[in-house]
Design an enzyme around this catalytic site. Structure first.
Site, PDB file in Angstrom:
ATOM      1  N   CYS A   1       0.912  -1.677  -0.172  1.00  0.00           N
ATOM      2  CA  CYS A   1      -0.295  -0.180  -0.580  1.00  0.00           C
ATOM      3  C   CYS A   1       0.775   1.503  -0.189  1.00  0.00           C
ATOM      4  O   CYS A   1       0.576   2.392  -1.106  1.00  0.00           O
ATOM      5  CB  CYS A   1      -1.123   0.072   1.075  1.00  0.00           C
ATOM      6  SG  CYS A   1      -1.505  -1.422   1.648  1.00  0.00           S
TER       7      CYS A   1
ATOM      8  N   ARG B   1       6.156 -11.358   5.420  1.00  0.00           N
ATOM      9  CA  ARG B   1       5.527 -11.164   7.436  1.00  0.00           C
ATOM     10  C   ARG B   1       5.529 -12.259   8.040  1.00  0.00           C
ATOM     11  O   ARG B   1       6.573 -13.457   7.560  1.00  0.00           O
ATOM     12  CB  ARG B   1       3.785 -11.046   7.027  1.00  0.00           C
ATOM     13  CG  ARG B   1       3.726 -10.061   6.232  1.00  0.00           C
ATOM     14  CD  ARG B   1       2.465  -9.990   6.314  1.00  0.00           C
ATOM     15  NE  ARG B   1       1.559  -8.840   5.660  1.00  0.00           N
ATOM     16  CZ  ARG B   1      -0.303  -8.807   5.277  1.00  0.00           C
ATOM     17  NH1 ARG B   1      -0.857  -9.728   5.238  1.00  0.00           N
ATOM     18  NH2 ARG B   1       0.117  -8.523   4.075  1.00  0.00           N
TER      19      ARG B   1
ATOM     20  N   GLN C   1       1.061 -10.918  -3.283  1.00  0.00           N
ATOM     21  CA  GLN C   1      -0.177 -10.951  -3.317  1.00  0.00           C
ATOM     22  C   GLN C   1      -0.856 -10.429  -4.410  1.00  0.00           C
ATOM     23  O   GLN C   1       0.011  -9.722  -5.446  1.00  0.00           O
ATOM     24  CB  GLN C   1      -0.495  -9.816  -2.463  1.00  0.00           C
ATOM     25  CG  GLN C   1      -0.590  -9.792  -0.788  1.00  0.00           C
ATOM     26  CD  GLN C   1      -0.597  -8.924   0.322  1.00  0.00           C
ATOM     27  OE1 GLN C   1      -0.071  -7.377  -0.097  1.00  0.00           O
ATOM     28  NE2 GLN C   1      -1.945  -8.726   1.021  1.00  0.00           N
TER      29      GLN C   1
ATOM     30  N   HIS D   1      -4.835  -1.142  -5.413  1.00  0.00           N
ATOM     31  CA  HIS D   1      -5.279   0.280  -4.850  1.00  0.00           C
ATOM     32  C   HIS D   1      -6.480   0.994  -5.813  1.00  0.00           C
ATOM     33  O   HIS D   1      -5.495   1.427  -6.961  1.00  0.00           O
ATOM     34  CB  HIS D   1      -3.981   0.369  -3.790  1.00  0.00           C
ATOM     35  CG  HIS D   1      -3.292  -0.305  -2.959  1.00  0.00           C
ATOM     36  ND1 HIS D   1      -2.617  -0.820  -3.646  1.00  0.00           N
ATOM     37  CD2 HIS D   1      -3.801  -0.599  -1.343  1.00  0.00           C
ATOM     38  CE1 HIS D   1      -1.836  -1.366  -1.941  1.00  0.00           C
ATOM     39  NE2 HIS D   1      -3.663  -1.025  -1.441  1.00  0.00           N
TER      40      HIS D   1
ATOM     41  N   LYS E   1     -13.136  -3.047   6.260  1.00  0.00           N
ATOM     42  CA  LYS E   1     -13.061  -3.762   4.740  1.00  0.00           C
ATOM     43  C   LYS E   1     -14.142  -4.629   4.449  1.00  0.00           C
ATOM     44  O   LYS E   1     -14.968  -5.457   6.175  1.00  0.00           O
ATOM     45  CB  LYS E   1     -12.316  -4.662   4.975  1.00  0.00           C
ATOM     46  CG  LYS E   1     -11.533  -5.558   6.389  1.00  0.00           C
ATOM     47  CD  LYS E   1     -10.419  -6.683   6.152  1.00  0.00           C
ATOM     48  CE  LYS E   1     -10.099  -7.370   7.000  1.00  0.00           C
ATOM     49  NZ  LYS E   1      -8.906  -7.880   7.424  1.00  0.00           N
TER      50      LYS E   1
ATOM     51  N   ASP F   1      -2.330  -8.004  -5.426  1.00  0.00           N
ATOM     52  CA  ASP F   1      -2.730  -7.358  -5.039  1.00  0.00           C
ATOM     53  C   ASP F   1      -3.083  -5.428  -5.757  1.00  0.00           C
ATOM     54  O   ASP F   1      -2.906  -5.676  -6.919  1.00  0.00           O
ATOM     55  CB  ASP F   1      -1.969  -6.149  -3.771  1.00  0.00           C
ATOM     56  CG  ASP F   1      -2.126  -5.275  -2.581  1.00  0.00           C
ATOM     57  OD1 ASP F   1      -3.042  -5.346  -2.503  1.00  0.00           O
ATOM     58  OD2 ASP F   1      -1.193  -4.892  -1.788  1.00  0.00           O
TER      59      ASP F   1
ATOM     60  N   HIS G   1      -7.893   0.158  -0.259  1.00  0.00           N
ATOM     61  CA  HIS G   1      -7.695  -1.448  -0.857  1.00  0.00           C
ATOM     62  C   HIS G   1      -8.512  -2.609  -1.619  1.00  0.00           C
ATOM     63  O   HIS G   1      -9.073  -3.642  -0.741  1.00  0.00           O
ATOM     64  CB  HIS G   1      -6.712  -2.273   0.117  1.00  0.00           C
ATOM     65  CG  HIS G   1      -5.865  -0.361   1.285  1.00  0.00           C
ATOM     66  ND1 HIS G   1      -4.581  -0.364   1.436  1.00  0.00           N
ATOM     67  CD2 HIS G   1      -6.969   0.285   1.640  1.00  0.00           C
ATOM     68  CE1 HIS G   1      -4.516   0.475   1.686  1.00  0.00           C
ATOM     69  NE2 HIS G   1      -5.758   1.062   1.535  1.00  0.00           N
TER      70      HIS G   1
END
Length: 639
Positions: free
Chosen positions: A334, A363, A381, A385, A465, A383, A511
């Site tokens: 992000c 992580r 991910q 945005h 979320k 991912d 996100h």
């Protein structure tokens, strides 16, 4: 006079205090028999507890989620009583209901062995047959602590002394056995029934702290009836057969080893599967108007401090130091995407801007939590945005949910449920900001025609979320996709765009992820399909196997024709019997085997066998190739 209002809005008046058991009996004998507890003004109570004032009341049965949890909690208590009857001197500590079951932690000098479980289970059945009344008592804290200390229950005494001195403590008694518990509980042990089973033994530190004593944990499962129990046990058997770690080895997809905890070593076939899934996702995102980026792995501590991740997420981050700089291996993408947004001046005409990245993240998950591909430290991910205006939240949410739904269907999941996760205790941003974000996400979801259930306190630290939960082929739920509304990060990282009025405005940051991580989702795919992938996903789509060596040149010709059509095909020319070859490739979950011998070579045909089928189909080579090419094209060709 006490007035009771039932869920259907009807009312019943009682001259004095009334219990839930009485109310259930008044409604009807069927409900009286099924009743397990009562909800009074939203709080769960024992059926025997007196209701002294006007209240809204609902009778809880085993059909309710709360009723099933109650059964499991009582099963834990019955198990603890059985253990102490069979093994005097054993101390009981903590025993909650958990998802699909329960456990209790015991302190005992001698270790339990698997054979003990059957003996404990049999004693539990005896306790159920005794139908012991379960009664609630209120004790003084210090008096109860002294009683447990006198019984040698030092762990219980410690728990009790942690309770504030002026707070009364509730105890539940069943026969001569009792334990401290908030409750509520069933009216008697007989109401538990016998749809339970003890599952396994494990170790557990007292209060989860490795510095404390090691206790012995017994896990069990409990259900409303034998049908549900048997269905659950069957599901576990199926899950074991489908375990992605075992199939990963058998199908030569990946392996894990101690030298890289929480990270996968992808083998050629596994990496082919990975690239197929990633290529599909990339194509879908490009078509949906996303731009793909790539951002650094190591990012200076300063950016993580500015974003709030250093304060809220530091314990999960891997840290590196170089030239007096503290760098973090990124746990998410992000903040880096905001840096890309911040390059140059953005106009309202540029919004919505959908930035995607297949970002490699790390992580620091606890070693004990790692589990195959399902819980890793190194992952990618899917991912993205979406930077948009407040007015665009609703339309972007609808577009995203439609995209997610289509992708899940393509990958073999026909439906999903949605949880709405609101503000967590540990969060960034003001209450006013959270009020605005929660309302925006809730309104947008309802506008998309999607039903949702509340998942309180489970939002991200920067915004509420949606969590999208898939159900697999054997009935297990997997939380995969997410959509989060974030007003906080654009403010903290000074993102802005020039509005129609010529002034600077903060964008909203959505996100979103669909798969979650490729590693975990591929693990889910392996288990959902039990390794029997549809042709377009299979890492090896076809094997050409010879009956005799006379057919070797023709087998290579068939394989070349398949490869020219875009199929991932292999050739098996080994000097082995054809039944052995077929069995071996079937064990490897190859979807299609094309058997060729001298006759097929002479006639230009193939004998086509499908995974799991006993029959074979004789086809001309060109026809077989055309048919398989169409099947292997997958959902992108149909789109």
């Amino acid at each position: 006079m006490v007035t009771i209002t039932l869920p259907d809005g009807s009312r019943r008046d009682y001259e004095s205090v009334v219990s839930g058991a009485t109310i259930a009996a008044d409604i009807g004998p069927g409900l009286a028999k099924a009743a397990l507890a009562v909800r009074v003004n939203g709080d769960l109570w024992d059926l025997s507890r007196d209701i002294e004032a006007d209240a809204g009341v609902a009778i809880v049965t085993a059909k309710d989620a709360e009723g099933l949890e109650l059964l499991r909690h009582d099963a834990a208590h019955v198990m603890a009583q059985a253990v102490q009857e069979l093994y005097p001197g054993t101390q009981v500590t903590i025993g909650p209901a958990i998802e699909n079951g329960f456990y209790y932690d015991f302190a005992r000098n001698e270790p339990f062995v698997p054979e003990d479980l059957a003996r404990i289970e049999a004693r539990m059945a005896e306790i159920v047959d005794r139908d012991l009344p379960i009664t609630r008592e209120v004790w003084d804290r210090d008096e109860l602590a002294r009683v447990f200390e006198g019984m040698g229950e030092i762990y219980k005494a410690e728990l009790i002394r942690d309770i504030p001195a002026d707070e009364p403590v509730t105890v539940y008694r069943q026969g001569d056995w009792f334990d401290m518990c908030r409750g509520p509980h069933l009216p008697s042990t007989g109401r538990l029934g016998k749809a339970f089973k003890l599952m396994k033994l494990a170790g557990a530190y007292w209060r989860g702290d490795a510095r404390n004593a090691m206790l012995q944990r017994i896990y069990g499962t409990a259900w409303a009836d034998d049908k549900q129990l048997n269905a659950y046990l069957h599901m576990l058997e199926e899950a074991e057969k489908r375990d992605h770690r075992r199939l990963g080895r058998e199908m030569e997809l990946f392996h894990l080893q101690e030298e890289a905890p929480g990270a996968a070593f992808w083998h050629p076939k596994g990496w082919t599967l990975y690239r197929t899934v990633q290529g599909y996702m990339r194509a879908r995102l490009e078509k949906a108007g996303y731009v793909e980026v790539n951002t650094p792995q190591l990012v200076d501590r300063g950016l993580w401090e500015a974003s709030g991740h250093w304060e809220k997420f530091r314990e999960h981050m891997f840290i590196s130091e170089a030239e007096d700089k503290v760098l973090a291996v990124k746990p998410m993408n992000c903040p880096c995407h905001v840096q890309i947004f911040n390059q140059g001046i953005k106009s309202y005409r540029d919004l919505p801007l959908r930035i995607a990245e297949f970002g490699s993240c790390h992580r620091n998950e606890p070693s004990g939590a790692l589990h195959g591909l399902m819980r890793v430290r190194a992952f990618v991910q899917d991912d993205a945005h979406i930077f948009c205006t407040e007015e665009q939240i609703e339309s972007e949410t609808g577009v995203f949910i439609a995209l997610l739904d289509s992708i899940y269907k393509d990958l073999g999941f026909e439906s999903f449920t949605v949880k709405f996760s609101d503000r967590p205790e540990k969060r960034a941003g003001s209450d006013e900001t959270w009020d605005k974000a929660e309302k925006a996400l809730r309104d947008a979801t309802l506008a998309a025609g999607v039903e949702m259930t509340l998942n309180p306190g489970e939002g991200a630290f920067y915004g509420p979320k949606l969590e999208f939960v898939l159900r697999d082929a054997i009935g297990r739920d997997w939380q995969c996709g997410t959509l989060q509304v974030d007003f906080v990060l654009p403010e903290r990282l000074d993102a802005n765009y020039v509005g129609e009025d010529g002034e600077k405005h903060r964008p909203v940051m959505l996100h979103r992820a669909i798969l979650g991580s490729f590693e975990r989702f591929i693990g889910i795919l392996i288990e959902n399909y039990a390794g029997r992938f549809p042709l377009w996903l299979a890492p090896v789509q076809a094997v050409v196997a010879t009956i005799t060596s006379d057919a070797d040149p023709y087998a290579r010709q068939v394989a070349d024709a398949l490869a020219a059509a875009g199929l991932k095909a292999e050739v098996d020319l080994r000097n082995e019997k054809i039944n052995y070859k077929v069995r071996e490739h079937s064990m490897a979950k190859v979807p299609v085997i094309l058997v060729v011998g001298k006759r097929e070579a002479d006639e230009g045909t193939v004998a086509l066998r499908r995974l799991g089928g006993k029959a074979q189909e004789i086809l001309a080579l060109d026809e077989a190739v055309a048919r398989l090419r169409g099947e292997a094209a997958g959902p992108l060709a149909a789109a």
